[in-house]
Design an enzyme around this catalytic site. Sequence first.
Site, PDB file in Angstrom:
ATOM      1  N   HIS A 125       0.841  -1.206   0.000  1.00  0.00           N
ATOM      2  CA  HIS A 125       0.000   0.000   0.000  1.00  0.00           C
ATOM      3  C   HIS A 125       0.873   1.251   0.000  1.00  0.00           C
ATOM      4  O   HIS A 125       1.799   1.364   0.797  1.00  0.00           O
ATOM      5  CB  HIS A 125      -0.918   0.027   1.228  1.00  0.00           C
ATOM      6  CG  HIS A 125      -1.861  -1.139   1.277  1.00  0.00           C
ATOM      7  ND1 HIS A 125      -1.454  -2.397   1.670  1.00  0.00           N
ATOM      8  CD2 HIS A 125      -3.172  -1.232   0.955  1.00  0.00           C
ATOM      9  CE1 HIS A 125      -2.492  -3.227   1.595  1.00  0.00           C
ATOM     10  NE2 HIS A 125      -3.549  -2.549   1.171  1.00  0.00           N
ATOM     11  N   LYS A 152      -1.230  -7.878  -4.904  1.00  0.00           N
ATOM     12  CA  LYS A 152      -2.114  -6.731  -4.644  1.00  0.00           C
ATOM     13  C   LYS A 152      -1.279  -5.474  -4.463  1.00  0.00           C
ATOM     14  O   LYS A 152      -0.403  -5.419  -3.595  1.00  0.00           O
ATOM     15  CB  LYS A 152      -2.973  -6.947  -3.400  1.00  0.00           C
ATOM     16  CG  LYS A 152      -3.874  -5.731  -3.118  1.00  0.00           C
ATOM     17  CD  LYS A 152      -4.666  -5.818  -1.827  1.00  0.00           C
ATOM     18  CE  LYS A 152      -5.405  -4.509  -1.579  1.00  0.00           C
ATOM     19  NZ  LYS A 152      -6.014  -4.429  -0.247  1.00  0.00           N
ATOM     20  N   ASP A 334     -24.376  22.506 -25.525  1.00  0.00           N
ATOM     21  CA  ASP A 334     -24.929  23.235 -24.371  1.00  0.00           C
ATOM     22  C   ASP A 334     -26.037  24.202 -24.755  1.00  0.00           C
ATOM     23  O   ASP A 334     -27.080  24.250 -24.133  1.00  0.00           O
ATOM     24  CB  ASP A 334     -23.824  24.075 -23.701  1.00  0.00           C
ATOM     25  CG  ASP A 334     -23.159  23.331 -22.549  1.00  0.00           C
ATOM     26  OD1 ASP A 334     -23.774  22.390 -22.041  1.00  0.00           O
ATOM     27  OD2 ASP A 334     -22.042  23.712 -22.171  1.00  0.00           O
TER      28      ASP A 334
END
Length: 512
Positions: A125, A152, A334
Amino acid sequence: MKNLTLICAPVMADTVQQMVNLMRKAKEYGADLVEIRLDHLKLFNPLNDVSFIINNSPLPTLFTYRPKWEGGEYEGDEGTRLDVLRLAMERGADYIDVELQVAEEFIKSITGEKPENCKIIVSSHNYQSTPSVEDLGNLAVRIQSTGADIVKIATTAVDVTDVARMFHITASSQVPVIGLVMGERGLISRILGSKFGGYLTFGTIEPGKVSAPGQPTIKDLLDLYNFRHIRPDTKVFGIIGKPVGHSKSPVLYNQSFKSVGFNGVYVPLLVDNVRNFFETYSSTDFAGFSCTIPHKEAALQCCDEVDPVAKSIGAVNCLIKRPSDGKLLGYNTDYIGAITAIENGLTGTSFTDVRSGSPLAGKIFVVIGAGGAGKALAYGAREKGARVVIANRTYDRARELANIVGGDAISLSELESFHPEDSMILANTTSIGMHPKIDETPVPKHVLKHYSLVFDAVYTPKITRLLREAEQAGAVAVNGLEMFIGQAYEQYERFTGLPAPKELFRKILGEH
């Protein structure tokens, strides 16, 4: 064809009974497995509790006992922690997550003891940033060399472009990889895992109860993003803006795509620098984008070709990658939605009679804001024969736009005393009054009596303070949802090549 990426629900609670209740919920909501976060338990007796959790889980289990030094809650003895993970493995856990720092030692200690059906996830991590592709690749190799079954890597998105490096790792790896990028800018790593070969993604049981920043709910993954239908050949569309969290576009386009079986997914893209974004996500897999505040003008500079109307306005809100050569094409849809909504508001109908000309012809049309949406409305109003006045915080920006469209300019502070005539039109194109700052308004209430119609491009909330006060002052109030729907019809058709399901659009927006 269903994708193969699993949805894992993190389970965090004070007691094992609460965990079991949450696991049942996770199954009911559609998760494929649960991550048991042992470090969150306040009361924990490993010998009894581990078996209790495994025996009562309706889903496969992944056990994590995350220490403080890797972003978890556990502060005790390392040996005890690893013993508990070994115990979980012996008692029948399907997956064990162990941190890279201790993985080699842990995996050596279970040699010959690991049950066949238990997979070891070795995790790393990074709570600061996302390393380079080369560094991520080297990290994946290091993790693999410990004997991991599954790699991971979780990093942190400083910019949305960081996620592309993680996609590169998951897509090119020969072993199963869980590659996630934390934080709001990393959200697409969690939604598009199955497009880029991720082994699993995390979806929370309840909103806000996350085990890492940026996790979506299981419900959002399945119902909002149609996660089970995302495949390697799925085209990615999205809304580019800052902020984008409030946008109704993902629910609108994803439900519409699903209704016709269109193989696309539409995601929120929190973008800081548009040029970096387009240079990074240059593949035609990233097929089309809506563009909102504050990037409409900068995005035009990134286009290879720009529609003449968008060029006149100086802003784009819709960008398409041409499949044949990957060139980026810019459009502005728009003004169509907004001007039509304003005309309908003035005539009280949904059909403006073209032969009798526009009800805007000859009227004073005050536009607040000189950004992309302001330019679009000023251009549209002028095309309809209105006399355009631009009001902006900085007068110079107002003057610049007024010169382009052939109108007048005033500063926002001057707008309070500006009323050359009654029955004028007012259009707010700034984000003043947008959620969460719903008590703000661009003009004081007493000014509004000089206007016959007030339009607000903000559509969260649907009725802003400006519109509420306009109605009290006797003006017709037109909300930004009408502009949103009008521009969305055209974008949907450009994205899919199919006619827009107009009834469905209104139904979806009515529900959300």
